[in-house]
Motif scaffolding. Sequence first.
Motif, PDB file in Angstrom:
ATOM      1  N   ALA A  57       0.618  -1.369  -0.119  1.00  0.00           N
ATOM      2  CA  ALA A  57       0.413  -0.115  -0.380  1.00  0.00           C
ATOM      3  C   ALA A  57       0.741   1.257  -0.127  1.00  0.00           C
ATOM      4  CB  ALA A  57      -0.881   0.050   1.589  1.00  0.00           C
ATOM      5  N   PRO A  58       0.440   2.155  -0.328  1.00  0.00           N
ATOM      6  CA  PRO A  58       1.467   3.767  -0.644  1.00  0.00           C
ATOM      7  C   PRO A  58       1.657   3.846   0.723  1.00  0.00           C
ATOM      8  CG  PRO A  58      -0.659   3.989  -1.117  1.00  0.00           C
ATOM      9  CD  PRO A  58      -1.042   2.871  -1.191  1.00  0.00           C
ATOM     10  N   ALA A  59       0.867   3.361   1.645  1.00  0.00           N
ATOM     11  CA  ALA A  59       1.231   4.234   3.658  1.00  0.00           C
ATOM     12  C   ALA A  59       3.156   3.277   3.643  1.00  0.00           C
ATOM     13  CB  ALA A  59       0.478   4.084   4.005  1.00  0.00           C
ATOM     14  N   GLU A  60       2.343   2.029   3.048  1.00  0.00           N
ATOM     15  CA  GLU A  60       3.766   0.966   3.008  1.00  0.00           C
ATOM     16  C   GLU A  60       4.565   1.089   2.130  1.00  0.00           C
ATOM     17  OE1 GLU A  60       2.131  -3.518   4.485  1.00  0.00           O
ATOM     18  OE2 GLU A  60       1.265  -2.408   2.968  1.00  0.00           O
ATOM     19  N   ILE A  61       4.589   1.653   0.612  1.00  0.00           N
ATOM     20  CA  ILE A  61       5.818   2.807  -0.114  1.00  0.00           C
ATOM     21  C   ILE A  61       6.463   3.240   0.420  1.00  0.00           C
ATOM     22  CG2 ILE A  61       6.646   3.239  -1.564  1.00  0.00           C
ATOM     23  CD1 ILE A  61       4.629   1.522  -3.140  1.00  0.00           C
ATOM     24  N   GLY A  62       5.887   4.278   1.671  1.00  0.00           N
ATOM     25  CA  GLY A  62       6.084   5.387   2.264  1.00  0.00           C
ATOM     26  C   GLY A  62       6.692   5.057   3.767  1.00  0.00           C
ATOM     27  N   VAL A  63       7.131   3.595   4.057  1.00  0.00           N
ATOM     28  CA  VAL A  63       7.932   2.953   4.488  1.00  0.00           C
ATOM     29  C   VAL A  63       8.963   2.339   4.714  1.00  0.00           C
ATOM     30  CG1 VAL A  63       8.432   1.758   6.561  1.00  0.00           C
ATOM     31  CG2 VAL A  63       5.804   2.783   6.689  1.00  0.00           C
ATOM     32  N   LEU A  64       9.274   2.453   3.476  1.00  0.00           N
ATOM     33  CA  LEU A  64      10.086   1.797   3.176  1.00  0.00           C
ATOM     34  C   LEU A  64      11.136   3.221   1.961  1.00  0.00           C
ATOM     35  CD1 LEU A  64       8.842  -0.921   0.486  1.00  0.00           C
ATOM     36  CD2 LEU A  64      10.327  -1.401   2.739  1.00  0.00           C
ATOM     37  N   ILE A  65      10.539   4.042   1.658  1.00  0.00           N
ATOM     38  CA  ILE A  65      10.866   5.446   1.389  1.00  0.00           C
ATOM     39  C   ILE A  65      11.856   5.897   2.544  1.00  0.00           C
ATOM     40  CG2 ILE A  65      10.974   7.471   0.510  1.00  0.00           C
ATOM     41  CD1 ILE A  65       8.402   6.536  -1.370  1.00  0.00           C
ATOM     42  N   ALA A  66      10.681   5.967   2.665  1.00  0.00           N
ATOM     43  CA  ALA A  66      11.424   6.962   4.787  1.00  0.00           C
ATOM     44  C   ALA A  66      13.001   5.582   5.341  1.00  0.00           C
ATOM     45  CB  ALA A  66      10.539   6.569   5.985  1.00  0.00           C
ATOM     46  N   ALA A  67      12.579   4.642   4.932  1.00  0.00           N
ATOM     47  CA  ALA A  67      14.205   3.362   5.718  1.00  0.00           C
ATOM     48  C   ALA A  67      14.711   4.060   4.458  1.00  0.00           C
ATOM     49  CB  ALA A  67      13.902   2.334   5.450  1.00  0.00           C
ATOM     50  N   ALA A  68      15.115   3.943   3.276  1.00  0.00           N
ATOM     51  CA  ALA A  68      16.358   4.178   2.648  1.00  0.00           C
ATOM     52  C   ALA A  68      16.878   5.658   2.877  1.00  0.00           C
ATOM     53  CB  ALA A  68      15.640   4.416   1.025  1.00  0.00           C
ATOM     54  N   LEU A  69      16.127   6.835   2.989  1.00  0.00           N
ATOM     55  CA  LEU A  69      16.283   7.870   3.239  1.00  0.00           C
ATOM     56  C   LEU A  69      17.319   7.918   4.726  1.00  0.00           C
ATOM     57  CD1 LEU A  69      13.397  10.299   2.308  1.00  0.00           C
ATOM     58  CD2 LEU A  69      15.813   9.916   0.829  1.00  0.00           C
ATOM     59  N   PHE A  70      16.836   6.709   5.736  1.00  0.00           N
ATOM     60  CA  PHE A  70      17.434   7.248   7.000  1.00  0.00           C
ATOM     61  C   PHE A  70      19.009   6.032   6.848  1.00  0.00           C
ATOM     62  CE2 PHE A  70      17.769   4.632  10.910  1.00  0.00           C
ATOM     63  CZ  PHE A  70      18.163   6.002  12.447  1.00  0.00           C
ATOM     64  N   MET A  71      18.682   5.303   5.808  1.00  0.00           N
ATOM     65  CA  MET A  71      20.015   4.300   6.068  1.00  0.00           C
ATOM     66  C   MET A  71      21.070   4.926   5.339  1.00  0.00           C
ATOM     67  SD  MET A  71      20.125   1.630   7.783  1.00  0.00           S
ATOM     68  CE  MET A  71      21.551   1.509   7.176  1.00  0.00           C
ATOM     69  N   GLY A  72      20.791   5.613   4.116  1.00  0.00           N
ATOM     70  CA  GLY A  72      21.183   6.185   2.951  1.00  0.00           C
ATOM     71  C   GLY A  72      22.023   7.520   4.222  1.00  0.00           C
ATOM     72  N   GLY A  73      21.078   7.708   4.373  1.00  0.00           N
ATOM     73  CA  GLY A  73      22.265   8.814   5.970  1.00  0.00           C
ATOM     74  C   GLY A  73      22.974   8.486   6.235  1.00  0.00           C
ATOM     75  N   LEU A  74      23.235   7.162   7.210  1.00  0.00           N
ATOM     76  CA  LEU A  74      24.103   6.489   8.146  1.00  0.00           C
ATOM     77  C   LEU A  74      25.378   6.128   7.235  1.00  0.00           C
ATOM     78  CD1 LEU A  74      21.253   4.978  10.859  1.00  0.00           C
ATOM     79  CD2 LEU A  74      23.015   6.622  10.734  1.00  0.00           C
ATOM     80  N   ALA A  75      24.409   5.180   6.128  1.00  0.00           N
ATOM     81  CA  ALA A  75      25.564   4.807   5.473  1.00  0.00           C
ATOM     82  C   ALA A  75      26.861   6.352   4.854  1.00  0.00           C
ATOM     83  CB  ALA A  75      25.205   4.267   4.402  1.00  0.00           C
ATOM     84  N   THR A  76      26.440   6.820   4.337  1.00  0.00           N
ATOM     85  CA  THR A  76      26.725   7.942   3.954  1.00  0.00           C
ATOM     86  C   THR A  76      28.069   8.780   5.446  1.00  0.00           C
ATOM     87  OG1 THR A  76      25.343   8.693   2.711  1.00  0.00           O
ATOM     88  CG2 THR A  76      27.638  11.035   3.598  1.00  0.00           C
ATOM     89  N   LEU A  77      27.196   8.502   6.465  1.00  0.00           N
ATOM     90  CA  LEU A  77      28.420   9.094   7.568  1.00  0.00           C
ATOM     91  C   LEU A  77      29.383   8.651   7.971  1.00  0.00           C
ATOM     92  CD1 LEU A  77      25.552  10.741   9.566  1.00  0.00           C
ATOM     93  CD2 LEU A  77      27.160  11.946   8.706  1.00  0.00           C
ATOM     94  N   ILE A  78      29.012   6.759   8.041  1.00  0.00           N
ATOM     95  CA  ILE A  78      30.119   5.507   8.052  1.00  0.00           C
ATOM     96  C   ILE A  78      30.926   6.518   6.844  1.00  0.00           C
ATOM     97  CG2 ILE A  78      30.406   3.536   7.942  1.00  0.00           C
ATOM     98  CD1 ILE A  78      27.925   3.072   9.155  1.00  0.00           C
TER      99      ILE A  78
END
Length: 508
Positions: A57-78
């Motif tokens: 569902a769109p709300a669940e896809i939104g969860v995937l997008i938020a996770a992608a941004l969050f993990m992309g940021g953490l990976a970039t910092l590392i």
Amino acid sequence: MTTTPTGTTRHKHEAKRPEDEYLGVAPSIAYGLQHVLTMYGGIVAVPLIIGQAAGLAPAEIGVLIAAALFMGGLATLIQTIGFPFFGCQLPLVQGVSFASVATMIAIVVAGGGLPTVFGAVMASAAIGFLIAPIFSKVIKFLPPVVTGTIITTIGLTLMPVAARWAMGGNSKAEDFGSVANIGLAALTLALVLVLSKIGIAAVSRLSILLAMVIGTLFATAVGMADFSQVGNGPIFAFPQPFFFGAPVFDIAAIISMLIVVIVILTETTADIIAVGEIVDTEVDSKRIANGLRADMASSALAPIFGSFTQSAFAQNVGLVAVTGVKSRFVVAAGGVILVLLGLLPVMGRVVAAVPTAVLGGAGIVLFGTVAASGIRTLAKVEYHNNMNLVIVATSIGFGMIPIAAPTFYEHFPDWFETIFHSGISSAAIMAILLNLLFNHLKAGNVDQASVFVAGTNRILCERDVAVLNHGDHFVDGKLFNAEGEEVPIVPDNSPEANGISGQPASSH
């Protein structure tokens, strides 16, 4: 603290390496946001595609997008800040890798679902983490003829992405490829060029960001951008661990994903080398190993929060080249912004409202700059009486096959298609193998061994002979003037060559 020619104040510490320069908080945030806008479309595309394939569902896809941004940021910092054994400490933005999309869709379609995808990512990334130090040893087999080929191919393979963005991004949309979309992309491109020409350093360096902001404002004025949905949804949300269930470890899925991990290791190695060339800093096998370990550790951690394999974003390598901002702390600031976007979905919705055509206009410059950087590296290569021209020609041609004919390998085994469907990994593998064949395994090599070699005539540029005087001549490798006196020949990096001796240094 120093003052720039434009009168602005710049904070920085004494940096032995170009990438260690610190520009201050405000410039770092501005340049970091520029990096985020450049890669935002790419980082959200993967969760959108996977989520749709999984029937979420769109709300669940939104969860995937938020996770992608969050993990992309953490990976970039590392990757940028670095820790012992982790992070190459170079200005590299990390995010969800496109290389894994086809394999993850295959796992989902086969009935495994997202838990099986997450399990395969975690297991294959753990294996990739273990082999990273071995993989990094490839650096000694990457002379300029190889690195230049890889960097050029990175830029060329990204051009179709820029073209799709310029056309609107969504091929199923009615306005895909419309004059309006392409016109908006052209306007953004023109703004980048005009702002880059302005004699103010701060404006020139922020030309990409400013052009995208102006392009977005114009698009809003003419009804091509819609910010009405920004207020819909939560303002703050922390990624919930194992939101889609506990990971499932399936052997077949893990093996399939392991092939993808090898491709990611190859591409990340190429990106580390590329940004090292652009920044003009030393990149050795230890640094590559640290970067690969950061990649794999981030990939293994990502499924916990609902994200996928992480890798360096090649398009941001082009941004480093265009702006000349080499500081890794700028990209670290971008990593912080990505983390905030992951925690604040409302900010993500604002950035998501930027028209894809605007990204396309900027992407033409960014991706073209990557290719141009590779060409500059290839200009340093010696082509006389060797097979280097054949290596470059064959490798770039091989790398262009998946771009020119995306279905070229569809009848090959899945593992083969996964590896060679990426133009970057195709060119990298071919360049490394041909360099080994012709420049390391020299048995059987002869002078003028190929018609291509015979066709590479030796030339001299004007600057090479401009410093010579009438009557200068060479004898046994030594230069003498008309009176028979020897003219010293010194290394390029010697004090004499830099004009310290009081004589004007020549440019070579």
